[in-house]
Design an enzyme around this catalytic site. Structure first.
Site, PDB file in Angstrom:
ATOM      1  N   ASN A  70       0.819  -1.210   0.000  1.00 40.48           N
ATOM      2  CA  ASN A  70       0.000   0.000   0.000  1.00 40.48           C
ATOM      3  C   ASN A  70       0.855   1.263   0.000  1.00 40.48           C
ATOM      4  O   ASN A  70       1.985   1.276   0.500  1.00 40.48           O
ATOM      5  CB  ASN A  70      -0.921   0.023   1.232  1.00 40.48           C
ATOM      6  CG  ASN A  70      -2.236  -0.673   0.972  1.00 40.48           C
ATOM      7  OD1 ASN A  70      -2.755  -0.611  -0.134  1.00 40.48           O
ATOM      8  ND2 ASN A  70      -2.772  -1.339   1.984  1.00 40.48           N
ATOM      9  N   HIS A  71       0.303   2.330  -0.577  1.00 41.93           N
ATOM     10  CA  HIS A  71       0.885   3.666  -0.519  1.00 41.93           C
ATOM     11  C   HIS A  71      -0.153   4.596   0.101  1.00 41.93           C
ATOM     12  O   HIS A  71      -1.361   4.371  -0.046  1.00 41.93           O
ATOM     13  CB  HIS A  71       1.215   4.172  -1.927  1.00 41.93           C
ATOM     14  CG  HIS A  71       2.329   3.437  -2.590  1.00 41.93           C
ATOM     15  ND1 HIS A  71       3.187   4.029  -3.490  1.00 41.93           N
ATOM     16  CD2 HIS A  71       2.729   2.134  -2.509  1.00 41.93           C
ATOM     17  CE1 HIS A  71       4.067   3.146  -3.927  1.00 41.93           C
ATOM     18  NE2 HIS A  71       3.800   1.978  -3.356  1.00 41.93           N
ATOM     19  N   ARG A  72       0.324   5.626   0.764  1.00 40.21           N
ATOM     20  CA  ARG A  72      -0.618   6.605   1.300  1.00 40.21           C
ATOM     21  C   ARG A  72      -1.286   7.361   0.156  1.00 40.21           C
ATOM     22  O   ARG A  72      -0.654   7.717  -0.841  1.00 40.21           O
ATOM     23  CB  ARG A  72       0.105   7.587   2.229  1.00 40.21           C
ATOM     24  CG  ARG A  72       0.500   6.960   3.547  1.00 40.21           C
ATOM     25  CD  ARG A  72       1.008   7.982   4.535  1.00 40.21           C
ATOM     26  NE  ARG A  72      -0.012   8.972   4.879  1.00 40.21           N
ATOM     27  CZ  ARG A  72       0.143   9.880   5.829  1.00 40.21           C
ATOM     28  NH1 ARG A  72       1.269   9.920   6.538  1.00 40.21           N
ATOM     29  NH2 ARG A  72      -0.815  10.739   6.094  1.00 40.21           N
TER      30      ARG A  72
END
Length: 221
Positions: A70-72
């Site tokens: 995941n990435h922000r």
């Protein structure tokens, strides 16, 4: 496995404390199936766990994408600048508080078709079937059949009352050995619409819930 070099039991191969696999669950791959932990469980940096139950069948290319992928998404960019080093490393806040859904949990007796992919935090119920090439982004009910990208519920394998009975029997928790071997044939009679003797049910508390064969066809839901 004997005479099946492309098939491996997963539990003896797992070394990561973040992965749990039940007895008899196997992975089938003609290309180095023993590397399942590193090739098929991706971006697994923790603390979320991958938990796979007993008697699961994982087809070639079954993959679990973990939360480390995941990435922000709540900032000006999704790019992980701190990983590039230099002065960008000062912005470590861009890598913290990643979105997450907790552990990825697979029940018992789940069949994964070739090339199925499971996204982070998904929970897959007992007896489910994941069709070839599916991208599973949401939870799958007990004895559900899902397929597609994203995967959708096609139907359930049995009627609701029969699913409840199978869950009550919980045959995957029967003790290994003579008891299990003796009653496996009787269990299989469920799919032949045969009666299930109360004697095969380990717990006396659920004897009254078992005794009718399974309906082969259930409506889509």
């Amino acid at each position: 496995m004997p005479d099946q070099p492309r098939v491996v039991l997963l539990k003896p191969l797992i070394t990561s404390p973040l992965i749990e696999v039940g007895e008899y669950s196997y992975y089938d791959d003609p290309d180095n199936p023993t590397a399942f932990e590193t090739r098929n469980v991706l971006y697994h940096y923790g603390p979320e766990k991958l938990i796979i139950g007993k008697f699961c069948a994982l087809g070639t290319g079954t993959r679990f994408i973990m939360n480390g992928a995941n990435h922000r998404m709540d900032g000006p960019s999704t790019f992980p600048f701190p990983t590039m080093g230099g002065s960008w490393a000062n912005h470590f806040d861009l890598l913290t508080v990643l979105p997450g859904r907790g552990d990825t949990v697979v029940g018992n007796d789940v069949w994964f078709g070739n090339g199925a992919t499971v996204m982070p935090g998904v929970r897959i119920g007992h007896g489910a079937i994941i069709s070839t090439g599916s991208l599973v982004t949401g939870d799958v009910p007990d004895y559900g059949i899902v397929g597609g990208n994203p995967a959708r519920l096609i139907r359930t394998r049995f009627a609701d009352r029969d699913i409840a009975r199978l869950l009550a029997v919980a045959w995957w928790d029967w003790p290994a050995g003579g008891y299990f071997d003796h009653n496996l044939d009787t269990l299989c009679q469920l799919c032949a619409l045969s009666a299930v003797p109360a004697s095969i049910v380990p717990s006396a508390t659920i004897v009254g819930q078992v005794g009718v064969g399974l309906s082969r066809v259930s409506p889509a839901r």
